[in-house]
Design an enzyme around this catalytic site. Structure first.
Site, short mmCIF file in Angstrom:
data_model
loop_
_atom_site.label_atom_id
_atom_site.label_comp_id
_atom_site.label_asym_id
_atom_site.label_seq_id
_atom_site.Cartn_x
_atom_site.Cartn_y
_atom_site.Cartn_z
N ARG A 196 -2.95 28.48 -35.96
CA ARG A 196 -4.38 28.17 -35.82
C ARG A 196 -4.89 28.96 -34.63
NH1 ARG A 196 -7.24 23.67 -33.17
NH2 ARG A 196 -9.23 23.24 -34.22
N ASN B 202 -14.12 23.49 -33.78
CA ASN B 202 -13.17 22.62 -33.09
C ASN B 202 -13.86 21.37 -32.55
OD1 ASN B 202 -10.41 22.27 -31.80
ND2 ASN B 202 -11.74 22.14 -30.00
N GLU B 203 -13.28 20.19 -32.81
CA GLU B 203 -13.71 18.91 -32.25
C GLU B 203 -15.23 18.86 -32.08
OE1 GLU B 203 -11.37 18.41 -28.71
OE2 GLU B 203 -9.48 18.49 -29.81
N HIS C 159 -6.91 15.26 -34.70
CA HIS C 159 -6.21 15.68 -33.49
C HIS C 159 -5.62 14.43 -32.85
CE1 HIS C 159 -8.68 19.66 -33.06
NE2 HIS C 159 -8.07 19.53 -34.23
N GLU D 248 -4.07 19.27 -34.29
CA GLU D 248 -3.61 19.42 -32.91
C GLU D 248 -2.87 18.16 -32.52
OE1 GLU D 248 -6.34 20.28 -29.78
OE2 GLU D 248 -7.43 21.82 -30.92
N TRP E 58 -0.33 21.87 -30.42
CA TRP E 58 -1.14 22.51 -29.38
C TRP E 58 -0.26 22.65 -28.15
CZ3 TRP E 58 -6.00 24.60 -29.38
CH2 TRP E 58 -6.43 25.07 -28.14
#
Length: 540
Positions: A78, A155-156, A222, A251, A280
């Site tokens: 990723r 992302n997030e 995540h 993650e 991660w």
């Protein structure tokens, strides 16, 4: 530098995901989703086992990092990118270079925009709509790479403020990407800094998945401090599996400032459920989370405690990763469980030279990758067709002859089911099919995102039609969700409608009708060309 914030908020009462029968994935040039499983371009079940790499901050390290990540046995990486809003822009040429290096190392490339991190809570964070504009700006680099690239929109993409907006914003981002022509499997991250402690993604995943006209979206959770017990991890992941919605752990780490995640359960549960995970991260963490580095200073010879656990530990990358079959890899060799036996096939659209066979789907512990249709003659079997769907057309038959067919199911590990019961098919006398036909297609009603269609087939030939399949191709990507008077299946833009028992016979100068409910986005033009049992029809 990547920064995380501790999560806040009280525990939220669990809301149960509605069980969902997921439609087969829209045919694409690469990855697809079917029955809650991620399939690669060859129709094989694909389970991500990989690592995150912060390319946008360490572009000069990427070439060696990808080689080193591959050496761990990983099948996926990723890659962190920037839209230019918070960090240096990764241009289309840079993205193309990253994809090329992923392919050179036989890694599936999950590309994500990091500038959305903590939207509405972290200064400078941008919207998913802005991320979509970035993806459009680098679309030239992604076109034709659907076999190798998964598009992780942002992302997030929400912090702990205003996170209920995630659902509609995610739906809008998906539909915008599809309208722009992206055919890739799309990955969406959860809100609440990716950890979904309020269950916004979990409880709205079904509607988000349905908003994708290609039904080709994967959800990413995540797992850090929120997931510090086995019960929380098992419950969250199993709800998606039960609902047949694709989920990966995009993650996770072995420690974090917001709590100590239960990494052993994350590894064990993802392996038992055959779900993907991406640790991660390779190296380069700062801001107090340096313990999340898997290697020290990008040196693959210096594994950290976390790197040792993720790569070489129980259920880790080295023991469980299988290279994607688009690179020549195979399924999990430890899987010896065959799929269940397919249902007895039935025949429709019989002509003098062919027929369409349909059967009930098999089930498998990691997903069925395809079906083999065989022609049976005593104890001898001859291959007749191979398909990833539960229908197949057999051709090259002789008129006025009886044939016997059966079906096997297979999975990505090469396991084959027992053979289905057989069906006898007697082809028509020479000629087959109608001499001519006329089709009337009417829009019976239309509303935002949906419509009802009515179709009439008239036999204008000189012989009765006994069993039929009508086919047409949509111009605007419409899909059918239910039908009556016919059984419908769809492959890409092509729809096949096959008679049911009470509509199978069309006498000379006679007609039959069927109807359906469909969805549309942007435009809903009527099809202009139809074939009945392979013969072109006029439109009335």
């Amino acid at each position: 530098m990547r920064k995380r914030f501790a999560l806040v908020g009280a525990a939220v009462a669990t809301l149960v995901l509605s069980l969902l029968t997921v439609a087969p994935a829209h045919a694409a040039a690469g990855f697809t989703v079917a029955n809650g499983r991620l399939l690669d371009a060859n129709g094989n079940d694909f389970v991500m086992r990989g690592v995150n790499h912060a390319h946008t901050w360490y572009a000069d390290r990427t070439t060696q990092a990808l080689k080193d990540i591959k050496a761990t046995g990983a099948n996926t990486v990723r890659v962190v990118l920037s839209s230019g809003d918070r960090w240096t822009l990764n241009t289309a040429s840079d993205v193309a270079n990253v994809i090329s290096q992923c392919k050179a190392n036989k890694l599936i490339c999950v590309l994500e925009v990091h500038d959305t991190t903590g939207y509405q809570e972290q200064s400078g964070a941008v919207t998913l709509a802005r991320a979509v504009e970035y993806w459009k700006s680098v679309q030239s680099a992604l076109a034709g790479q659907e076999k190798y690239v998964i598009l992780n929109i942002g992302n997030e993409p929400w912090g702990n403020t205003g996170y209920t907006g995630w659902t509609q914003a995610t739906k809008d981002a998906i539909t915008s990407l599809r309208a722009a022509g992206f055919q890739h499997t799309i990955m969406v991250d959860a809100p609440n800094w990716g950890q979904d402690w309020a269950f916004t993604m979990r409880d709205n995943a079904a509607s988000v998945f349905a908003a994708d006209p290609q039904r080709n979206t994967v959800f990413s959770i995540h797992m850090y401090g929120v997931f510090d017990t086995a019960a929380e991890i098992d419950d969250y992941l199993n709800r998606f599996v039960t609902a047949k919605l694709p989920i990966v752990v995009g993650e996770f780490g072995n420690d974090h400032s917001d709590g100590n995640p239960d990494e052993d359960t994350i590894f064990a549960t993802t392996q038992s459920l055959k779900l993907g995970y991406l640790a991660w991260s390779w190296s380069g963490n700062g801001g107090g989370v340096e313990y999340l580095d898997m290697v020290t200073g990008f040196n693959a010879a210096q594994l950290t405690t976390w790197g040792q656990r993720a790569i070489n530990g129980a259920n880790g990358i080295k023991a469980t990763s299988r290279e994607a079959s688009v690179y020549g890899g195979g399924g999990d060799p430890t899987d010896t469980t065959p799929p269940s036996t397919p249902g007895t096939p039935s025949a429709s659209g019989v002509t003098s030279t062919g027929a369409t066979l349909s059967w009930t789907a098999s089930t498998d512990n990691v997903g069925v990758s395809g079906y083999d249709v065989v022609r049976v003659n005593g104890t001898t079997e001859t291959a007749a067709a191979s398909t990833a769907t539960t229908t197949a057309t057999v051709s090259g038959l002789t008129a006025s002859t009886t044939y016997t067919f059966a079906v096997y199911a297979r999975d990505a590990a090469g396991n084959r089911s027992t053979r289905s019961s057989t069906v006898n098919v007697t082809t028509q006398a020479g000629g087959g099919g109608p001499a001519s036909c006329a089709v009337t297609y009417k829009l019976a009603g239309q509303w935002q995102g949906g419509f009802q269609g009515d179709v009439k087939i008239a036999n204008t030939g000189t012989a009765a039609v006994n069993g039929w399949t009508l086919r047409w191709t949509w111009a605007n990507g419409q899909t059918v969700s239910q039908s009556w008077g016919a059984t419908t299946t769809q492959s890409g833009a092509t729809l096949s409608a096959t008679n049911v028992s009470y509509t199978g016979s069309i006498p000379v100068n006679g007609s039959v009708s069927f109807g359906f409910i469909g969805s549309w986005n942007g435009a809903n033009s009527a099809p202009t060309a139809f074939t009945l049992n392979g013969a072109a029809c006029t439109t009335a």
